[in-house]
Design a protein around this motif. Structure first.
Motif, mmCIF file in Angstrom:
data_model
loop_
_atom_site.group_PDB
_atom_site.id
_atom_site.type_symbol
_atom_site.label_atom_id
_atom_site.label_comp_id
_atom_site.label_asym_id
_atom_site.label_seq_id
_atom_site.Cartn_x
_atom_site.Cartn_y
_atom_site.Cartn_z
ATOM 1 N N ASN A 158 0.821 -1.217 0.000
ATOM 2 C CA ASN A 158 0.000 0.000 0.000
ATOM 3 C C ASN A 158 0.854 1.267 0.000
ATOM 4 N N LEU A 159 2.011 1.220 0.667
ATOM 5 C CA LEU A 159 2.920 2.371 0.607
ATOM 6 C C LEU A 159 3.464 2.525 -0.810
ATOM 7 N N LEU A 160 3.793 1.413 -1.437
ATOM 8 C CA LEU A 160 4.238 1.435 -2.838
ATOM 9 C C LEU A 160 3.134 2.016 -3.724
ATOM 10 N N THR A 161 1.881 1.578 -3.495
ATOM 11 C CA THR A 161 0.746 2.088 -4.265
ATOM 12 C C THR A 161 0.631 3.601 -4.133
ATOM 13 N N LEU A 162 0.795 4.106 -2.907
ATOM 14 C CA LEU A 162 0.667 5.542 -2.655
ATOM 15 C C LEU A 162 1.660 6.338 -3.497
ATOM 16 N N PHE A 163 2.926 5.929 -3.517
ATOM 17 C CA PHE A 163 3.948 6.691 -4.244
ATOM 18 C C PHE A 163 3.866 6.469 -5.755
#
Length: 507
Positions: free
Chosen positions: A273-278
């Motif tokens: 989800n952090l990867l998705t955000l960036f």
């Protein structure tokens, strides 16, 4: 038995037709409006902040209410909530098309976002409940494929309508689609989750809306209000941060949270989800400002601008099945590291290509490289999210990841706008300081600053200064987008576990 089987097949086709058409309205609207932004600026003499709100008002309501919309379907009936979402979306589309000023358009777009928050999660929920497990994967694949095709065709049709008719038809186009969906949905069987909690997380939804709204308002309005009315921007930012902190607290203590924080204990779920955000912030920022460069600087027609990303969609459509098998072959970490790095290279090409020449030697290579990178990333990312949680939590996990991708675009458009406007103003001040302009001419230039690339001046030297200043800000935005995509690759390498997770590794 044979009659029941053929009846089931007919129902399946109806469900697919209704969900594909309905979700396509939301997908098309999310892409075609970007192509319409230059036309909206011209029609309403709107500033860049105004057209940011045209996009952000829709994205804000969709991101904040997406999970609540899914919960409403589980409780009150997925078909009922889905049809309600389609009807709200259609009514708001009509208001958009009839808008007489930019403020009316912005408010109508926010209502569209509410409708989209009801219909987007409902489309997949209806497919999941209407198809048995053995055919569900094929049904979702069909839905994904046709949705991708409509998302690709939408900007081209929208661009043609803008060029040869009016931007208003971009919104009126939703009305016949909505009518078809409502008629088809009458034959879709109703379903609901009998085990779902009937306690909706309204405090969480309200705090998420207020928090995201406050932060978004502060980012969009800061460039124009920093000197005059800066206290209002500061208050909005502070209230937004407090509301978001309150949202986290409510979700932690709630007996029926909209976002289950325990899912983030999984390293793979949190990392994905952090990867998705960036990664999606990078993509969302690029997709918002790129049409401005194409239409206002490169002088592409709206139709040509709408067709620019067709190779991107074609690559994702053609290679998505191959990309879906990468996690099973190599685990999650390699594709989620390589994919964003390739996407970062493609995004960087947008900053270095010449601002003149054929599309095939300027933007086409950038679109292809970025499309390949996103293709390598998207399917493994979804697989990693779903594999990181128990099967009983898969719907919630998918909803959270979808909401994070929407949130990423929401924040990126607002934050990138601050960067572009700041760099534009500094660059323009530098250019104008080297010119001997009369006070009247300088006042004319200052008056049209908020229009950015849409600003026009009869003096070719001044117009060149405006163009170069916009390109300086635009390239700064592209380099930040490149950095975010590269950062998402680093996150994958550091946080995603090297092997494919087994059931014992899930939460």
């Amino acid at each position: 038995m044979q009659n029941e089987s053929s009846k089931s097949q007919v129902n399946g086709r109806v469900v697919l037709a209704a969900t594909i058409l309905g979700s396509s309205m939301a997908f098309i609207d999310g892409t075609v409006v970007n192509v319409a932004l230059p036309a909206l600026q011209n029609a309403f003499h709107a500033s860049v902040a105004d057209v940011q709100w045209v996009v952000e008002s829709y994205a804000l309501m969709l991101a904040a209410l997406l999970l609540a919309g899914g919960s409403l379907g589980d409780i009150f009936g997925r078909r009922k909530v889905y049809v309600s979402g389609v009807a709200i979306f259609a009514a708001a589309s009509a208001l958009c098309g009839l808008a007489q000023n930019i403020d009316m358009l912005i408010w109508a777009r926010s209502i569209q976002g509410v409708g989209a928050a009801l219909l987007v999660p409902g489309s997949l929920a209806l497919i999941t409940s209407s198809f048995p497990e053995e055919t569900r994967g094929q049904a979702i694949g069909t839905w994904s494929g046709f949705s991708a095709i409509t998302a690709a065709i939408g900007p081209v049709i929208g661009g043609w309508l803008i060029e040869y008719s009016t931007w208003r038809w971009v919104f009126f186009l939703n009305l016949p689609l909505a009518l078809a969906v409502i008629l088809l949905s009458a034959k879709v069987p109703e379903s609901r989750n009998e085990k779902a909690s009937h306690h909706l997380d309204w405090p969480g939804a309200l705090l998420a809306t207020l928090g995201l709204g406050g932060v978004t308002y502060a980012l969009i309005e800061w460039p124009s209000r920093a000197r005059h009315g800066g206290h209002l921007v500061t208050a909005a930012a502070v209230l937004g941060v407090i509301a978001l902190a309150g949202f986290v607290a409510v979700e932690h203590w709630s007996c029926a949270p909209m976002v289950s924080l325990k899912l983030f204990r999984s390293r793979n779920f949190a990392g994905a989800n952090l990867l998705t955000l960036f990664l999606y912030a990078s993509l969302g920022g690029l997709m918002f400002f790129f049409p401005m460069d194409l239409i206002q600087i490169q002088h592409y027609t709206a139709t040509e601008a709408g067709a620019t990303f067709l190779p991107f969609i074609a690559i994702m459509f053609g290679l998505s099945r191959w990309a879906g098998g990468l996690v099973a072959r190599y685990g999650s970490r390699p594709p989620l590291t390589v994919g964003p790095l390739v996407a970062a290279c493609g995004i960087a090409l947008f900053a270095v290509v010449p601002q003149s020449g054929s599309y095939w030697v300027t933007f086409f290579p950038a679109v292809v490289v970025m499309g390949l990178g996103m293709t390598i990333s998207v399917a493994p990312l979804t697989t990693t999210v779903m594999n990181a949680v128990p099967e009983s939590e898969s719907g919630l996990a998918s909803g959270i990841n979808n909401a994070v991708s929407r949130l990423a675009s929401l924040l990126a458009v607002a934050a990138f706008g601050v960067v572009l406007v700041t760099v534009f103003n500094r660059s323009l001040d530098h250019h104008l300081s080297q010119l001997s302009l009369s006070p009247n001419l300088r006042a004319q230039v200052d008056a049209v600053r908020p229009l950015l690339a849409a600003a026009h001046n009869p003096d070719p030297i001044v117009q060149h200064a405006i163009t170069e200043s916009f390109l300086s800000g635009y390239r700064a935005v592209i380099w930040i987008a490149t950095g975010l995509a590269a950062l998402s690759a680093i996150i994958a390498w550091l946080l995603i576990e090297s092997g494919a997770p087994t059931s014992t590794e899930r939460v």
